[in-house]
Design a protein around this motif. Structure first.
Motif, PDB file in Angstrom:
ATOM      1  N   ASN A   1      51.157  38.658  41.180  1.00  0.00           N
ATOM      2  CA  ASN A   1      50.366  37.937  40.197  1.00  0.00           C
ATOM      3  C   ASN A   1      48.940  37.828  40.722  1.00  0.00           C
ATOM      4  N   VAL A   2      47.972  38.324  39.947  1.00  0.00           N
ATOM      5  CA  VAL A   2      46.565  38.277  40.337  1.00  0.00           C
ATOM      6  C   VAL A   2      45.859  37.314  39.389  1.00  0.00           C
ATOM      7  N   ASP A   3      45.442  36.161  39.915  1.00  0.00           N
ATOM      8  CA  ASP A   3      44.798  35.122  39.111  1.00  0.00           C
ATOM      9  C   ASP A   3      43.294  35.384  39.041  1.00  0.00           C
ATOM     10  N   ILE A   4      42.830  35.840  37.872  1.00  0.00           N
ATOM     11  CA  ILE A   4      41.421  36.200  37.720  1.00  0.00           C
ATOM     12  C   ILE A   4      40.501  34.992  37.720  1.00  0.00           C
ATOM     13  N   SER A   5      41.050  33.792  37.553  1.00  0.00           N
ATOM     14  CA  SER A   5      40.196  32.602  37.550  1.00  0.00           C
ATOM     15  C   SER A   5      39.710  32.254  38.953  1.00  0.00           C
ATOM     16  N   GLN A   6      40.286  32.884  39.968  1.00  0.00           N
ATOM     17  CA  GLN A   6      39.897  32.608  41.348  1.00  0.00           C
ATOM     18  C   GLN A   6      38.586  33.278  41.735  1.00  0.00           C
ATOM     19  N   ASP A   7      38.214  34.354  41.025  1.00  0.00           N
ATOM     20  CA  ASP A   7      37.028  35.111  41.403  1.00  0.00           C
ATOM     21  C   ASP A   7      36.609  35.999  40.224  1.00  0.00           C
ATOM     22  N   ASN A   8      35.341  35.921  39.842  1.00  0.00           N
ATOM     23  CA  ASN A   8      34.852  36.754  38.739  1.00  0.00           C
ATOM     24  C   ASN A   8      35.018  38.241  39.019  1.00  0.00           C
ATOM     25  N   CYS A   9      35.012  38.618  40.287  1.00  0.00           N
ATOM     26  CA  CYS A   9      35.201  40.032  40.647  1.00  0.00           C
ATOM     27  C   CYS A   9      36.575  40.519  40.196  1.00  0.00           C
ATOM     28  N   LEU A  10      37.577  39.637  40.250  1.00  0.00           N
ATOM     29  CA  LEU A  10      38.923  40.013  39.816  1.00  0.00           C
ATOM     30  C   LEU A  10      38.962  40.237  38.308  1.00  0.00           C
ATOM     31  N   ARG A  11      38.227  39.421  37.550  1.00  0.00           N
ATOM     32  CA  ARG A  11      38.166  39.606  36.097  1.00  0.00           C
ATOM     33  C   ARG A  11      37.535  40.956  35.783  1.00  0.00           C
ATOM     34  N   GLU A  12      36.438  41.276  36.457  1.00  0.00           N
ATOM     35  CA  GLU A  12      35.767  42.553  36.222  1.00  0.00           C
ATOM     36  C   GLU A  12      36.639  43.725  36.662  1.00  0.00           C
ATOM     37  N   GLU A  13      37.363  43.558  37.767  1.00  0.00           N
ATOM     38  CA  GLU A  13      38.288  44.597  38.229  1.00  0.00           C
ATOM     39  C   GLU A  13      39.346  44.866  37.164  1.00  0.00           C
ATOM     40  N   MET A  14      39.939  43.789  36.609  1.00  0.00           N
ATOM     41  CA  MET A  14      40.965  43.916  35.574  1.00  0.00           C
ATOM     42  C   MET A  14      40.404  44.655  34.370  1.00  0.00           C
ATOM     43  N   ARG A  15      39.232  44.261  33.924  1.00  0.00           N
ATOM     44  CA  ARG A  15      38.642  44.868  32.725  1.00  0.00           C
ATOM     45  C   ARG A  15      38.267  46.327  32.959  1.00  0.00           C
ATOM     46  N   THR A  16      37.757  46.630  34.124  1.00  0.00           N
ATOM     47  CA  THR A  16      37.402  48.012  34.451  1.00  0.00           C
ATOM     48  C   THR A  16      38.645  48.886  34.492  1.00  0.00           C
ATOM     49  N   LYS A  17      39.685  48.403  35.189  1.00  0.00           N
ATOM     50  CA  LYS A  17      40.918  49.187  35.300  1.00  0.00           C
ATOM     51  C   LYS A  17      41.601  49.361  33.946  1.00  0.00           C
ATOM     52  N   ALA A  18      41.473  48.355  33.057  1.00  0.00           N
ATOM     53  CA  ALA A  18      42.077  48.440  31.723  1.00  0.00           C
ATOM     54  C   ALA A  18      41.230  49.294  30.781  1.00  0.00           C
ATOM     55  N   GLY A  19      39.982  49.552  31.168  1.00  0.00           N
ATOM     56  CA  GLY A  19      39.103  50.344  30.309  1.00  0.00           C
ATOM     57  C   GLY A  19      38.635  49.578  29.095  1.00  0.00           C
ATOM     58  N   ASN A  20      38.595  48.237  29.204  1.00  0.00           N
ATOM     59  CA  ASN A  20      38.214  47.392  28.075  1.00  0.00           C
ATOM     60  C   ASN A  20      37.351  46.248  28.614  1.00  0.00           C
ATOM     61  N   PRO A  21      36.055  46.225  28.268  1.00  0.00           N
ATOM     62  CA  PRO A  21      35.162  45.198  28.807  1.00  0.00           C
ATOM     63  C   PRO A  21      35.455  43.785  28.316  1.00  0.00           C
ATOM     64  N   THR A  22      36.336  43.641  27.331  1.00  0.00           N
ATOM     65  CA  THR A  22      36.682  42.306  26.825  1.00  0.00           C
ATOM     66  C   THR A  22      38.173  41.985  26.999  1.00  0.00           C
ATOM     67  N   ALA A  23      38.874  42.754  27.815  1.00  0.00           N
ATOM     68  CA  ALA A  23      40.321  42.549  28.018  1.00  0.00           C
ATOM     69  C   ALA A  23      40.597  41.131  28.503  1.00  0.00           C
ATOM     70  N   MET A  24      41.647  40.549  27.944  1.00  0.00           N
ATOM     71  CA  MET A  24      42.081  39.204  28.325  1.00  0.00           C
ATOM     72  C   MET A  24      43.468  39.303  28.943  1.00  0.00           C
ATOM     73  N   PRO A  25      43.780  38.389  29.859  1.00  0.00           N
ATOM     74  CA  PRO A  25      45.111  38.411  30.466  1.00  0.00           C
ATOM     75  C   PRO A  25      46.179  38.011  29.457  1.00  0.00           C
ATOM     76  N   PRO A  26      47.405  38.396  29.699  1.00  0.00           N
ATOM     77  CA  PRO A  26      47.875  39.181  30.824  1.00  0.00           C
ATOM     78  C   PRO A  26      47.650  40.681  30.618  1.00  0.00           C
ATOM     79  N   GLN A  27      47.307  41.350  31.709  1.00  0.00           N
ATOM     80  CA  GLN A  27      47.162  42.803  31.753  1.00  0.00           C
ATOM     81  C   GLN A  27      48.091  43.298  32.854  1.00  0.00           C
ATOM     82  N   ILE A  28      48.844  44.357  32.569  1.00  0.00           N
ATOM     83  CA  ILE A  28      49.875  44.826  33.492  1.00  0.00           C
ATOM     84  C   ILE A  28      49.525  46.226  33.998  1.00  0.00           C
ATOM     85  N   PHE A  29      49.687  46.405  35.331  1.00  0.00           N
ATOM     86  CA  PHE A  29      49.390  47.671  35.987  1.00  0.00           C
ATOM     87  C   PHE A  29      50.526  48.045  36.922  1.00  0.00           C
ATOM     88  N   ASN A  30      50.731  49.343  37.091  1.00  0.00           N
ATOM     89  CA  ASN A  30      51.629  49.866  38.112  1.00  0.00           C
ATOM     90  C   ASN A  30      50.717  50.603  39.078  1.00  0.00           C
TER      91      ASN A  30
END
Length: 92
Positions: free
Chosen positions: A36-65
Motif C-alpha cells: 500500500n503506497v499512501d500518496i498523502s505522505q508525499d506529493n512526489c508519490l502522487r506525481e509518481e502514481m499519475r505518471t505511471k498511470a499515464g493520467n495527470p489527474t488520476a485519483m486513488p486507488p490505482q493498481i500496478f504490478n
C-alpha cells in the motif's frame, strides 16, 4: 513482480474511501500480497502514481504490478465481477 496499490489516507471523498477499502479487502481475501503506497505522505508519490498511470489527474486507488499499470478502482471491481482478477493484475 509485486503488486502496489496507491491510496490516500487523507480524502473527504466517500467514493475514494470505499473503493480503497474494497480493493484492499478483495486482495486480502484472495491472499494477494501487495504494498500500500499512501500518496498523502508525499506529493512526489502522487506525481509518481499519475505518471505511471499515464493520467495527470488520476485519483486513488490505482493498481500496478511492478511498473505495469493494471487500472483504477472501478476497473478493478469490474475485473472482480467478471472473475478475471488475475488477468487484470497481470498475473497470467
Amino acid at each position: 513482480m509485486s503488486l502496489k496499490v496507491y491510496t490516500t489516507s487523507v480524502t473527504a471523498s466517500r467514493e475514494i474511501k470505499s473503493l480503497q477499502a474494497e480493493v484492499t479487502r478483495v486482495l486480502e481475501s484472495k491472499c494477494k500480497e501487495f504494498e500500500n503506497v499512501d500518496i498523502s505522505q508525499d506529493n512526489c508519490l502522487r506525481e509518481e502514481m499519475r505518471t505511471k498511470a499515464g493520467n495527470p489527474t488520476a485519483m486513488p486507488p490505482q493498481i500496478f504490478n511492478g511498473d505495469m499499470y493494471c487500472g483504477d478502482g472501478p476497473t478493478f471491481m469490474n475485473a472482480v465481477e467478471e472473475d478475471n482478477l488475475d488477468e487484470f493484475l497481470k498475473l497470467k
